[in-house]
Scaffold this motif. Sequence first.
Motif, PDB file in Angstrom:
ATOM      1  N   HIS A  60     -10.514  49.253  36.664  1.00 37.43           N
ATOM      2  CA  HIS A  60     -10.331  50.706  36.647  1.00 37.43           C
ATOM      3  C   HIS A  60      -8.950  51.107  36.126  1.00 37.43           C
ATOM      4  CE1 HIS A  60     -13.988  50.579  39.030  1.00 37.43           C
ATOM      5  NE2 HIS A  60     -14.085  51.884  38.931  1.00 37.43           N
ATOM      6  N   GLY A  61      -8.229  50.144  35.570  1.00 37.11           N
ATOM      7  CA  GLY A  61      -6.934  50.440  34.967  1.00 37.11           C
ATOM      8  C   GLY A  61      -5.772  50.425  35.934  1.00 37.11           C
ATOM      9  N   GLY A  62      -6.030  50.049  37.189  1.00 36.44           N
ATOM     10  CA  GLY A  62      -4.974  50.019  38.183  1.00 36.44           C
ATOM     11  C   GLY A  62      -4.249  48.691  38.231  1.00 36.44           C
ATOM     12  N   ILE A  63      -3.179  48.667  39.005  1.00 41.15           N
ATOM     13  CA  ILE A  63      -2.344  47.481  39.156  1.00 41.15           C
ATOM     14  C   ILE A  63      -2.425  47.031  40.614  1.00 41.15           C
ATOM     15  CG2 ILE A  63      -0.017  46.526  38.963  1.00 41.15           C
ATOM     16  CD1 ILE A  63       0.467  48.988  36.991  1.00 41.15           C
ATOM     17  N   PRO A  64      -3.059  45.899  40.897  1.00 43.11           N
ATOM     18  CA  PRO A  64      -3.203  45.454  42.284  1.00 43.11           C
ATOM     19  C   PRO A  64      -1.929  44.809  42.817  1.00 43.11           C
ATOM     20  CG  PRO A  64      -4.234  43.883  40.807  1.00 43.11           C
ATOM     21  CD  PRO A  64      -3.738  45.008  39.941  1.00 43.11           C
ATOM     22  N   VAL A  65      -1.671  45.020  44.101  1.00 50.50           N
ATOM     23  CA  VAL A  65      -0.552  44.394  44.791  1.00 50.50           C
ATOM     24  C   VAL A  65      -1.094  43.793  46.078  1.00 50.50           C
ATOM     25  CG1 VAL A  65       1.696  44.719  45.890  1.00 50.50           C
ATOM     26  CG2 VAL A  65       1.077  46.082  43.866  1.00 50.50           C
ATOM     27  N   LEU A  66      -1.093  42.490  46.185  1.00 48.06           N
ATOM     28  CA  LEU A  66      -1.563  41.829  47.406  1.00 48.06           C
ATOM     29  C   LEU A  66      -0.413  41.665  48.393  1.00 48.06           C
ATOM     30  CD1 LEU A  66      -3.966  39.039  46.076  1.00 48.06           C
ATOM     31  CD2 LEU A  66      -4.560  40.867  47.691  1.00 48.06           C
ATOM     32  N   MET A  67      -0.684  42.011  49.640  1.00 50.07           N
ATOM     33  CA  MET A  67       0.250  41.752  50.737  1.00 50.07           C
ATOM     34  C   MET A  67      -0.501  40.972  51.801  1.00 50.07           C
ATOM     35  SD  MET A  67       2.379  45.257  51.475  1.00 50.07           S
ATOM     36  CE  MET A  67       3.386  46.042  50.212  1.00 50.07           C
ATOM     37  N   ASN A  68       0.199  40.066  52.460  1.00 50.40           N
ATOM     38  CA  ASN A  68      -0.413  39.453  53.631  1.00 50.40           C
ATOM     39  C   ASN A  68      -0.097  40.289  54.868  1.00 50.40           C
ATOM     40  OD1 ASN A  68       2.268  38.729  53.718  1.00 50.40           O
ATOM     41  ND2 ASN A  68       1.908  36.528  53.629  1.00 50.40           N
ATOM     42  N   SER A  69      -0.673  39.927  55.997  1.00 48.16           N
ATOM     43  CA  SER A  69      -0.553  40.739  57.205  1.00 48.16           C
ATOM     44  C   SER A  69       0.863  40.749  57.758  1.00 48.16           C
ATOM     45  CB  SER A  69      -1.491  40.201  58.291  1.00 48.16           C
ATOM     46  OG  SER A  69      -2.832  40.406  57.950  1.00 48.16           O
ATOM     47  N   VAL A  70       1.238  41.889  58.325  1.00 50.53           N
ATOM     48  CA  VAL A  70       2.478  41.941  59.099  1.00 50.53           C
ATOM     49  C   VAL A  70       2.270  41.114  60.370  1.00 50.53           C
ATOM     50  CG1 VAL A  70       3.142  44.190  58.194  1.00 50.53           C
ATOM     51  CG2 VAL A  70       1.745  44.083  60.252  1.00 50.53           C
ATOM     52  N   VAL A  71       3.354  40.647  60.934  1.00 53.85           N
ATOM     53  CA  VAL A  71       3.245  39.795  62.125  1.00 53.85           C
ATOM     54  C   VAL A  71       2.939  40.634  63.364  1.00 53.85           C
ATOM     55  CG1 VAL A  71       4.836  38.064  61.219  1.00 53.85           C
ATOM     56  CG2 VAL A  71       5.718  39.931  62.646  1.00 53.85           C
ATOM     57  N   ARG A  72       2.388  39.980  64.365  1.00 56.35           N
ATOM     58  CA  ARG A  72       2.349  40.552  65.705  1.00 56.35           C
ATOM     59  C   ARG A  72       3.648  40.168  66.416  1.00 56.35           C
ATOM     60  NH1 ARG A  72      -2.855  38.270  64.982  1.00 56.35           N
ATOM     61  NH2 ARG A  72      -4.534  39.822  64.984  1.00 56.35           N
ATOM     62  N   ARG A  73       4.101  41.042  67.290  1.00 53.62           N
ATOM     63  CA  ARG A  73       5.286  40.698  68.086  1.00 53.62           C
ATOM     64  C   ARG A  73       4.837  39.724  69.183  1.00 53.62           C
ATOM     65  NH1 ARG A  73       6.908  41.454  72.846  1.00 53.62           N
ATOM     66  NH2 ARG A  73       9.120  41.125  73.324  1.00 53.62           N
ATOM     67  N   ASN A  74       4.897  38.450  68.859  1.00 55.63           N
ATOM     68  CA  ASN A  74       4.398  37.426  69.782  1.00 55.63           C
ATOM     69  C   ASN A  74       5.482  36.386  70.038  1.00 55.63           C
ATOM     70  OD1 ASN A  74       2.722  35.874  71.367  1.00 55.63           O
ATOM     71  ND2 ASN A  74       1.941  34.705  69.640  1.00 55.63           N
ATOM     72  N   PHE A  75       6.220  36.583  71.114  1.00 55.49           N
ATOM     73  CA  PHE A  75       7.238  35.628  71.524  1.00 55.49           C
ATOM     74  C   PHE A  75       6.749  34.742  72.662  1.00 55.49           C
ATOM     75  CE2 PHE A  75       9.826  38.754  69.336  1.00 55.49           C
ATOM     76  CZ  PHE A  75      10.791  37.984  68.697  1.00 55.49           C
ATOM     77  N   LEU A  76       5.430  34.804  72.938  1.00 55.76           N
ATOM     78  CA  LEU A  76       4.881  33.966  73.998  1.00 55.76           C
ATOM     79  C   LEU A  76       4.989  32.490  73.635  1.00 55.76           C
ATOM     80  CD1 LEU A  76       1.667  35.981  74.890  1.00 55.76           C
ATOM     81  CD2 LEU A  76       3.835  35.947  76.124  1.00 55.76           C
TER      82      LEU A  76
END
Length: 280
Positions: free
Chosen positions: A131-147
Amino acid sequence: MKKLIFAFLAVLLLTASAPHHITTIFIIGDSTAALKDLSKGSPERGWGMALQCYFDDTFIRVDNHAVNGRSSKSFIDEGRWDRVLSLIRPGDYVIIQFGHNDEKPQPDRHTDPGSTFDYNLARFVRETREHGGIPVLMNSVVRRNFLRPVAATENADDEALRNTTFKDGPQMVEGDSLVDTHGLYAVAPRDVARRMHCVFVDANRITHDLEQSLGVEGSKRLHMWYRPDEHPALPKGRQDNTHYNAYGAHQVASRLAEALTIEIPLLQKYRTNDNPCKMP
């Protein structure tokens, strides 16, 4: 001579009145980026709600289609991706960020990294380009998990966290280091981006470094972590280590905006100062 002057003035008027092109940055993803229902005064915000603050809205428009609870699968199955495709114009960008809900076991959301998850990400990339667009892949942000690692294997449903109170939160002793909860779901977007020569922003690393730098206590300020009566909309408090409040949304959005301009230098001239603007 008069004709030349009139012609020159006409060109000036046309130039002044001609609308400049506005590039759209679309966002597709889950609750960590999504628009929120603010009708009951909730302080929860997605980082996508703050992204516009870091780009000049005269030239860049952020159109956030991320939705709570969606995976790469359900976003397609519900027709949400078709809607975005209908809006893309040549030169627009599409930020693609899924993973939190692809990890869940429910069949209407679950995908597997290295298989169905990668296939869906590749589809987003391919069809954006068609469709003429420019894709940008991001992976998931982290969960705040200090367990401690032994407790990190229990992956609670992120959406269910909104129904908890402060006393429902984890009572376990936290360590000093952030513990990963995404595994291969954080790796797959990078792999797909490499195979398809697509722009990739490592949101997982960026948010890991942010949370880790703030530490066990400081990182709570990014999230929906409120003691009883600390916020009028949450009289019983909340311990939600996944979703952001306004401060957290801004902290994440500003860093992702900076990463975007590094990967896409063309956007650098539209980058604004890091002074937080108003967002809903």
